[in-house]
Design an enzyme around this catalytic site. Sequence first.
Site, short mmCIF file in Angstrom:
data_model
loop_
_atom_site.label_atom_id
_atom_site.label_comp_id
_atom_site.label_asym_id
_atom_site.label_seq_id
_atom_site.Cartn_x
_atom_site.Cartn_y
_atom_site.Cartn_z
N SER A 183 3.67 -0.95 -3.39
CA SER A 183 3.25 -2.25 -3.89
C SER A 183 1.76 -2.52 -3.74
O SER A 183 1.22 -3.42 -4.38
CB SER A 183 4.03 -3.37 -3.20
OG SER A 183 3.67 -3.48 -1.83
N LYS A 228 0.23 -7.55 1.78
CA LYS A 228 -0.25 -8.00 0.47
C LYS A 228 -1.69 -8.44 0.61
O LYS A 228 -2.25 -8.53 1.70
CB LYS A 228 0.59 -9.17 -0.07
CG LYS A 228 2.09 -8.92 -0.15
CD LYS A 228 2.48 -7.89 -1.17
CE LYS A 228 3.99 -7.66 -1.18
NZ LYS A 228 4.39 -6.51 -2.04
#
Length: 251
Positions: A58, A136
């Site tokens: 990701s 993230k």
Amino acid sequence: MTTDDGNADAVAASKKKDKSGKPRSFLRELPILIAVALLLSFLLQTFVARVYLIPSQSMEPTLHGCPGCTGDRIIVQKISYRFRDPKPGEVVVFLGPPSWNDGYQSIRSDNVVVRGLQNIGSVLGVVPPDENNLVKRVIATGGQTVQCRNSEGGVTVNGKLLDEPYLDNSLLNPVKQVNPCLGREFGPITVPDGNLWVMGDNRLDSKDSRYHVSDELQGTVPVDNVRGKAVFIILPPGRMGTISSPDIDQN
């Protein structure tokens, strides 16, 4: 009076005693040394920095990871956020809010004894914590309004288009027919105070804030959930280096 032979015997006996006493002294000190080492590990992992493994793709191309492969191991330092909140552009590790935990499976053993040892190891910093920690990039912070419209060319914060050098621009090749949002359009969403809007650098394969906009936090993450700032890749050796955190806040 003590004879010379007596002195010699006393010295020899003393040396013999010292030599025989050293192994016993070390064995007595070994538990103390181990306890000190474990205490230092606990303090280091709790208050200074911790190593995390990247399990998914990701955050490509910034961080490498995929199921079944050897992902990057990163150092996450905890000192900065004791004095300030995360800033846009920084890569953070955080505990996923409850609505982000779908599909998460415990990494602990079903064996009670083994599980207990794993929990102790986690406290000492030698075993990963049994929680849904995610990595993230911070895109917007409390009070900022974030959205993405293909017609506007990508993600905007407070109406200004972000310059995001960490993205793989090859994905925007017209042949691939990928839109500027690199996924679904979203927003506008005003981030609540004390929360963050986070997104993966691999926008086509990242279940980030965009995928949780219908929850009670509108996809945002509380600052209190942040474990630390990702600063360095330590393994594998070929990928060793700092993790970029450009200042993308133009507001």
